[in-house]
Design an enzyme around this catalytic site. Sequence first.
Site, PDB file in Angstrom:
ATOM      1  N   THR A  95       0.799  -1.220   0.000  1.00  0.00           N
ATOM      2  CA  THR A  95       0.000   0.000   0.000  1.00  0.00           C
ATOM      3  C   THR A  95       0.834   1.273   0.000  1.00  0.00           C
ATOM      4  O   THR A  95       0.276   2.378  -0.019  1.00  0.00           O
ATOM      5  CB  THR A  95      -0.945   0.009   1.220  1.00  0.00           C
ATOM      6  OG1 THR A  95      -0.170  -0.138   2.420  1.00  0.00           O
ATOM      7  CG2 THR A  95      -1.937  -1.138   1.135  1.00  0.00           C
ATOM      8  N   ASP A 271       7.659  -8.568   9.109  1.00  0.00           N
ATOM      9  CA  ASP A 271       7.174  -9.908   8.773  1.00  0.00           C
ATOM     10  C   ASP A 271       8.331 -10.893   8.674  1.00  0.00           C
ATOM     11  O   ASP A 271       8.245 -12.031   9.150  1.00  0.00           O
ATOM     12  CB  ASP A 271       6.410  -9.877   7.434  1.00  0.00           C
ATOM     13  CG  ASP A 271       5.347  -8.788   7.403  1.00  0.00           C
ATOM     14  OD1 ASP A 271       4.586  -8.678   8.377  1.00  0.00           O
ATOM     15  OD2 ASP A 271       5.280  -8.055   6.405  1.00  0.00           O
TER      16      ASP A 271
END
Length: 346
Positions: A95, A271
């Site tokens: 994004t 992550d």
Amino acid sequence: MTVAVPPPPLRCPSWWSPASPSHHLHSFFFFRRRGAAMARPPVLSVALPSDTGRVLSIQSHTVQGYVGNKSAVFPLQLLGFDVDPINSVQFSNHTGYPTFRGQVLNGSQLWDLIEGLEENDLLHYTHLLTGYIGSVSFLTTVLQVVDKLRSVNPDLVYVCDPVLGDEGKLYVPQDLISVYQQKVVPVATMLTPNQFEVELLTGLRITSEEDGLKACNTLHDAGPRKVVITSALIEDKLLLIGSHKKAKEQPPEQFKIEIPKIPAYFTGTGDLTTALLLGWSNKYPDNLDRAAELAVSSLQALLRRTVEDYKRAGFDPSTSSLEIRLIQSQDEIRSPQITCKAVKYS
């Protein structure tokens, strides 16, 4: 008089040909006697599990770039795990780009996938890994997944990266915070928040190392045995603060790692960090400090390579967020050299 009726001819796929050198092999796979059921072959990741384990990873996914599952699955596979990803979102790109397109998985769709796995006896996992989750309904379903997986394997290790935000900015709806506090933290085995997220989860302001250790203790009291604050900027130092409570009656073993600052912003590093912590803490279950050393050292090598490659391409890496060079850094992921050492708190 009874007349024997011959069975219908065997229907073969269009690419099959008796002239093919391998037609005998093809006929072996496609022929079966009338009325005889074909035996279903075992799922080898279940029947012959790897020494490391089998991970169900519920995270975001991008077609291009490395965030969420794209950042976590490959490193875990390099470290020897079988990994089954479920994509909480599927976007064209992350994004941070000017635009993105894609789909968002809802809670009922997630549960449909879990039921499909259950119907085929495929729910035996050693680890559950979760990352970005964008709605209360989806997070509530994830809690049902935890219960379901632990009904199959009570020893399931749940590694939770509570992706809420960073540097004072919230990425998710406000009402997710209380769900994490009240329901997710108590069932997690390992929690990997950043500084902003641990402040949201504990209500404590982290301005010193002592604050970080107190926050870890607060989270231990709520449930998880292992807590890693993956990044905390304290007195102009970037630190990882780790804490492992091995037994209820004993104080936790706590440590810090000073992380070298790199003048660039990267996507997918949180992550990746959580995936590496899962992988190395599985190899060193009683030495969270050792696992963190390997994870941080691996990440640092990857980030240095990323910066160098952008410079080689003629781009100033300090001017924009960078996509990490995951594939090119597989040696550093599989066999990192320890460059960042843990210091234990007494």
